[in-house]
Design a protein around this motif. Structure first.
Motif, PDB file in Angstrom:
ATOM      1  N   LEU A  63       0.514   5.520 -22.262  1.00 55.72           N
ATOM      2  CA  LEU A  63       0.433   5.411 -20.807  1.00 55.72           C
ATOM      3  C   LEU A  63       1.459   4.399 -20.323  1.00 55.72           C
ATOM      4  N   ILE A  64       2.358   4.839 -19.448  1.00 58.52           N
ATOM      5  CA  ILE A  64       3.297   3.912 -18.819  1.00 58.52           C
ATOM      6  C   ILE A  64       2.944   3.865 -17.345  1.00 58.52           C
ATOM      7  N   ARG A  65       2.788   2.638 -16.827  1.00 58.36           N
ATOM      8  CA  ARG A  65       2.282   2.526 -15.472  1.00 58.36           C
ATOM      9  C   ARG A  65       3.289   1.835 -14.578  1.00 58.36           C
ATOM     10  N   LEU A  66       3.525   2.448 -13.430  1.00 57.14           N
ATOM     11  CA  LEU A  66       4.362   1.811 -12.420  1.00 57.14           C
ATOM     12  C   LEU A  66       3.473   1.512 -11.224  1.00 57.14           C
ATOM     13  N   GLN A  67       3.214   0.250 -10.997  1.00 55.28           N
ATOM     14  CA  GLN A  67       2.370  -0.131  -9.867  1.00 55.28           C
ATOM     15  C   GLN A  67       3.271  -0.282  -8.639  1.00 55.28           C
ATOM     16  N   CYS A  68       3.002   0.480  -7.604  1.00 56.50           N
ATOM     17  CA  CYS A  68       3.854   0.393  -6.423  1.00 56.50           C
ATOM     18  C   CYS A  68       3.348  -0.689  -5.493  1.00 56.50           C
ATOM     19  N   TYR A  69       4.267  -1.326  -4.813  1.00 55.28           N
ATOM     20  CA  TYR A  69       3.907  -2.317  -3.802  1.00 55.28           C
ATOM     21  C   TYR A  69       5.050  -2.380  -2.810  1.00 55.28           C
ATOM     22  N   GLU A  70       4.800  -3.040  -1.710  1.00 52.51           N
ATOM     23  CA  GLU A  70       5.820  -3.163  -0.684  1.00 52.51           C
ATOM     24  C   GLU A  70       7.007  -3.912  -1.259  1.00 52.51           C
ATOM     25  N   GLY A  71       8.174  -3.398  -1.070  1.00 45.25           N
ATOM     26  CA  GLY A  71       9.354  -4.110  -1.557  1.00 45.25           C
ATOM     27  C   GLY A  71       9.746  -3.723  -2.972  1.00 45.25           C
ATOM     28  N   LEU A  72       9.021  -2.787  -3.571  1.00 40.72           N
ATOM     29  CA  LEU A  72       9.431  -2.280  -4.881  1.00 40.72           C
ATOM     30  C   LEU A  72      10.789  -1.592  -4.723  1.00 40.72           C
ATOM     31  N   ASP A 129       1.599   5.201  -1.959  1.00 36.72           N
ATOM     32  CA  ASP A 129       1.692   4.982  -0.513  1.00 36.72           C
ATOM     33  C   ASP A 129       2.009   3.532  -0.149  1.00 36.72           C
ATOM     34  N   LYS A 130       1.805   2.613  -1.104  1.00 40.75           N
ATOM     35  CA  LYS A 130       2.085   1.212  -0.802  1.00 40.75           C
ATOM     36  C   LYS A 130       3.588   0.931  -0.845  1.00 40.75           C
ATOM     37  N   ALA A 131       4.327   1.748  -1.574  1.00 42.18           N
ATOM     38  CA  ALA A 131       5.762   1.505  -1.691  1.00 42.18           C
ATOM     39  C   ALA A 131       6.472   1.928  -0.413  1.00 42.18           C
ATOM     40  N   ASP A 132       7.711   1.437  -0.242  1.00 43.83           N
ATOM     41  CA  ASP A 132       8.471   1.803   0.946  1.00 43.83           C
ATOM     42  C   ASP A 132       8.921   3.252   0.854  1.00 43.83           C
ATOM     43  N   SER A 168      -2.518   7.984  -4.529  1.00 43.47           N
ATOM     44  CA  SER A 168      -2.274   7.480  -3.176  1.00 43.47           C
ATOM     45  C   SER A 168      -3.598   7.310  -2.463  1.00 43.47           C
ATOM     46  N   ASN A 169      -3.716   6.223  -1.691  1.00 41.24           N
ATOM     47  CA  ASN A 169      -4.926   6.001  -0.896  1.00 41.24           C
ATOM     48  C   ASN A 169      -4.788   6.572   0.496  1.00 41.24           C
ATOM     49  N   ALA A 170      -3.686   7.265   0.737  1.00 45.77           N
ATOM     50  CA  ALA A 170      -3.426   7.853   2.051  1.00 45.77           C
ATOM     51  C   ALA A 170      -3.372   6.814   3.154  1.00 45.77           C
ATOM     52  N   THR A 171      -2.856   5.611   2.864  1.00 44.81           N
ATOM     53  CA  THR A 171      -2.659   4.682   3.979  1.00 44.81           C
ATOM     54  C   THR A 171      -1.453   5.117   4.806  1.00 44.81           C
TER      55      THR A 171
ATOM     56  N   PRO B 248      -9.663   4.712   8.854  1.00 48.11           N
ATOM     57  CA  PRO B 248      -8.516   5.196   8.081  1.00 48.11           C
ATOM     58  C   PRO B 248      -7.266   5.375   8.941  1.00 48.11           C
ATOM     59  N   LEU B 249      -7.478   5.891  10.154  1.00 47.72           N
ATOM     60  CA  LEU B 249      -6.331   6.142  11.023  1.00 47.72           C
ATOM     61  C   LEU B 249      -5.669   4.819  11.412  1.00 47.72           C
ATOM     62  N   ALA B 250      -6.509   3.839  11.759  1.00 47.49           N
ATOM     63  CA  ALA B 250      -5.975   2.539  12.150  1.00 47.49           C
ATOM     64  C   ALA B 250      -5.181   1.935  11.001  1.00 47.49           C
ATOM     65  N   ARG B 251      -5.711   2.077   9.800  1.00 47.82           N
ATOM     66  CA  ARG B 251      -5.043   1.530   8.632  1.00 47.82           C
ATOM     67  C   ARG B 251      -3.687   2.207   8.443  1.00 47.82           C
ATOM     68  N   ARG B 252      -3.690   3.540   8.615  1.00 42.31           N
ATOM     69  CA  ARG B 252      -2.464   4.291   8.434  1.00 42.31           C
ATOM     70  C   ARG B 252      -1.429   3.887   9.470  1.00 42.31           C
ATOM     71  N   LEU B 253      -1.906   3.763  10.719  1.00 44.58           N
ATOM     72  CA  LEU B 253      -0.987   3.381  11.785  1.00 44.58           C
ATOM     73  C   LEU B 253      -0.439   1.987  11.544  1.00 44.58           C
ATOM     74  N   ALA B 254      -1.330   1.072  11.150  1.00 41.75           N
ATOM     75  CA  ALA B 254      -0.906  -0.310  10.942  1.00 41.75           C
ATOM     76  C   ALA B 254       0.185  -0.374   9.880  1.00 41.75           C
ATOM     77  N   THR B 255       0.017   0.383   8.789  1.00 38.17           N
ATOM     78  CA  THR B 255       1.054   0.388   7.749  1.00 38.17           C
ATOM     79  C   THR B 255       2.361   0.904   8.306  1.00 38.17           C
TER      80      THR B 255
END
Lengths: 282, 467
Positions: A63-72, A129-132, A168-171, B248-255
């Motif tokens: 298992l190779i893992r790439l953890q994404c974050y803002e600024g990756l 989804d956390k990555a740019d 993805s957490n769908a943020t 969820p929507l607010a979170r998405r928008l905020a990002t």
């Protein structure tokens, strides 16, 4: 070939304590059979990352893992040139300008490592989804052709196609281009029946009747309009808690005492207490 | 006539998905076709999931996909129809699940007993769906016109009336009523009844499709995804679903908003950190460090119409703005029907969504005569809260601009808008209805830019331009 059929997926995942339903086993099977990346989306704590780990464990792959974050960026996801070594080389030898871009100075990062690995590999790209947005562009070449182009070296193709899982957490919405290249699996909260089985698999010492009550209660909590619905991971924590406290039944008092394990917002706790008629908390 | 091949069915299904609004690309269609070659086509659920994994890339599209899948790949095919009744092409072991009951001939009380039994169990059980199918066959047929018949789920549900079984089921499961066990049991029964209703509806659709063609029913089957549902036409169940979407929507928008801020040009060079970083490369500044940009955060004043006609819309918008509180330095909210009152305090951090809505109706002083009066509201607002709007505020007005033929006070609004940094008006009515009847949308729209905002998708789009 990773798996022979969806049924085999289910059996082998069950063997490593990951209970798959039809959707999971079919998508996992297809990802292997078609050689496409698998994008799993869903709320936090429903077992997205765990799925990749279970696939790796069930197939005996690395298992190779790439953890994404803002600024990756490229330098931390793909590869980087070893600047210090290059500088030293140039200082030591004035004619070295031509050969400072070679294997010797290349630092492998997770994506390149997964592409170049000759043993079976599961590549987990976590929380995409956390990555740019630019990182998605970077992933496209890898996900569709399993190759990486390094301007100074040329194109490196995969020695052996890794099994890629993206979570993805769908943020935010991932781009259409990325989604098009992937198989899509939406993981949601399980039915009470499946959740009971999951709890029993994860917490072996728990009596079946409590697991049943637990799964049904959590399903009821999810039916309320809460800020954050309890996840599977939290249900399992709850089971551990009850086991540690030596409770043999999940009654109002037991729920009232341990509600903090599953609900982490004060307003959610107040709401649940009101709706379920639990004893008021001070 | 040769029966249509698998390829035809595949193409037809993809076409139907596209017509229902799912964006299925050519490449995805090919992926699906490839998937068909490696799976066992006789396993219906595997087939369904294979299509879903390759074609459906958004959660909101899944319900529509499932309905269409059930039409194009029905679980059973009815046998020959004659004038007296239909015969299911039953699998030989069909009755194994429904022990000892002849579903075609049994009396109604017997059937209700069987239904009660099924409702206590797992709706994933095949016997559950079989029972639903058999019941549609028995009760679902309604004579539509002379010589024509159609199928209705209403008739089935009326005959069996699963809702009236709840009390009986509760008595059977629980030793004593009340408290938590009852809540939990009710939740389970409710879920199973919903599953039964859905199974009946799906079988009714299948039978209609068999008789009058798939295309005809497919068009009416698929509901729009939740973010495309009109605020003013939302049903009770959809409303609950919408409220669940707020966070969820607010979170998405905020990002999205933070990403947008970051993408703008970076701040000035941070000389000290650049020199520090250059130490690791022998004093050569290979990477430059920049100061972070100071974020721009607007102050927001929301003025929202709380009358019943637009209540859903304004509640949802308010909840969303407050969920996005971090994106704004300060949010103040005012609600009105014919008088205006401040409601900011109700939206304290961690406040419960449903509480806020009910408290807003009870505690805020917003109704005198119960008819929206925009003109009076703007004048009273300017009078009572002269300090609310300053040069840094964005003014956001939510409402349908229907003022019951009262004086609109456009000049007051013009002055308010002039004092604010920006002003926007969100109108939940479709643009073509503006200025019909008592709407003064265009008159207000000339002073404050007015946007059509009928669904969550449009609202999200607007908020992105705002922050």
């Amino acid at each position: 070939m990773w798996f022979a059929s969806p049924d085999e997926v289910r059996e082998r995942l069950t063997a490593v304590d990951y209970l798959a339903d039809d959707g999971i086993s079919t998508s996992v099977f297809l990802a292997g059979a078609l050689g496409k990346p698998l994008l799993t989306e869903g709320p936090a704590g429903v077992g997205k990352t765990q799925l990749a780990k279970a696939v790796a464990e069930a197939t005996g792959a690395r298992l190779i893992r790439l953890q994404c974050y803002e600024g990756l960026d490229e330098a931390r996801a793909l590869y980087e040139w070893n600047y210090k070594k290059q500088l030293l080389r140039i200082q030591a030898d004035d004619d070295a300008w031509d050969d400072i871009f070679s294997e010797e100075f290349l630092l492998e990062r997770p994506l390149l490592k997964a592409i170049r690995s000759d043993e079976p590999t599961v590549l987990l790209i976590d929380e995409t989804d956390k990555a740019d947005v630019e990182v998605e562009g970077l992933l496209l070449e890898i996900l569709s052709d399993y190759q990486i182009t390094i301007p100074e070296l040329g194109t490196i193709s995969a020695a052996r196609k890794p099994y890629v899982v993206l979570t993805s957490n769908a943020t935010r919405e991932l781009s259409e281009a990325l989604k098009r290249r992937c198989l899509y699996l939406h993981l949601d909260y399980p039915t009470p029946e499946r959740e009971r089985d999951i709890v029993l698999a994860q917490v072996p010492g728990l009596p079946g009747s409590i697991a049943e009550q637990l799964a049904r209660t959590v399903a009821t909590l999810r039916g309320l309009e809460l800020k954050k619905s309890p996840s599977i991971a939290e249900t399992i924590d709850w089971a551990h808690t009850l086991l540690a406290l030596g409770r043999t039944e999940l009654d109002e008092a037991a729920i009232g005492e341990t509600l903090g394990v599953v609900l982490k917002h004060n307003s959610d706790q107040v709401r649940a207490a009101k709706e379920l008629g639990l004893p008021a908390r001070s | 006539m040769t029966p249509p091949s698998l390829v035809d069915r595949h193409i037809g299904f993809i076409h139907a998905l596209r017509q229902a609004g799912l964006p299925v690309s050519l490449a995805e269609g090919l992926d699906a076709a490839n998937a068909l070659t490696v799976i066992d086509l006789a396993e219906r659920e595997t087939l369904r999931e294979a299509y879903a994994a390759t074609l459906v890339k958004r959660r909101t599209h899944r319900p529509g996909f499932d309905a269409l899948f059930d039409l194009w790949f029905p679980p059973v095919v009815s046998g020959s129809y004659d004038s007296y009744g239909s015969r299911e092409d039953a699998a030989p072991d069909e009755d194994k699940g429904n022990l000892g009951i002849d579903l075609e001939r049994a009396e109604l009380p017997e059937l209700r007993d069987r239904l009660a039994e099924l409702l206590m169990g797992d709706p994933g059980d095949p016997a559950f769906r079989e029972f639903a199918r058999a019941m549609v066959g028995r009760f679902g047929r309604v004579q539509a016109a002379a010589g024509r018949q159609s199928w209705f789920s209403y008739a089935v549900l009326r005959a069996l009336s699963p809702d009236t079984l709840v009390a009986r089921l509760l008595d059977r499961t629980l030793e004593a009523r009340g408290g938590l066990p009852e809540k939990v049991a009710r939740q389970q029964i409710r879920r199973n009844i919903a599953a039964f209703q859905e199974a009946v509806a799906s079988d009714v659709r299948r039978r209609i499709a068999e008789e009058s063609g798939i295309e005809k029913i497919a068009r009416t089957t698929v509901k729009p995804p939740i973010d495309k549902i009109d605020f003013l036409r939302v049903t009770h169940a959809e409303l609950a679903q919408l409220r669940r979407e707020v966070h969820p929507l607010a979170r998405r928008l905020a990002t999205r908003l933070t990403i947008k801020h970051k993408l703008g040009h970076r701040g000035r060079l941070d000389f000290r950190r650049t020199v520090r970083a250059s130490l690791s490369t022998g004093g050569v500044p290979l990477t430059t460090r920049l100061r972070p940009k100071r974020p721009h955060k607007p102050e927001l004043v929301v003025l929202c119409d709380a009358s019943d006609s637009v209540a859903t819309f304004s509640h949802f918008t308010l909840l969303l703005t407050f969920a996005l509180r971090e994106q704004f330095t300060k949010v103040r909210a005012f609600a009105f029907v014919d008088v205006v009152d401040e409601i900011t305090k109700l939206f304290s951090p961690g406040a419960d969504v449903l509480d806020v809505i009910s408290r807003m109706a009870k505690e805020a002083d917003i109704i005198r005569f119960g008819r929206t009066n925009y003109g009076q509201v703007f004048e009273r607002f300017a009078e009572r809260y002269p300090d609310a709007i300053g040069p840094k505020t964005s003014l956001l007005i939510l409402g349908d601009a229907r003022s019951n033929y009262q004086a609109p006070a456009v000049d007051t609004l013009k002055r308010l808008a002039g004092e604010a940094r920006h002003a926007y008006w969100l109108n939940p009515e479709p643009r073509r209805q503006w200025d019909t009847g008592d709407s003064v949308a265009m008159a207000y729209g000339a002073v404050v830019p007015m946007y059509e905002c009928r669904n969550v998708a449009q609202l999200a789009e607007f908020i992105e331009t705002l922050a």
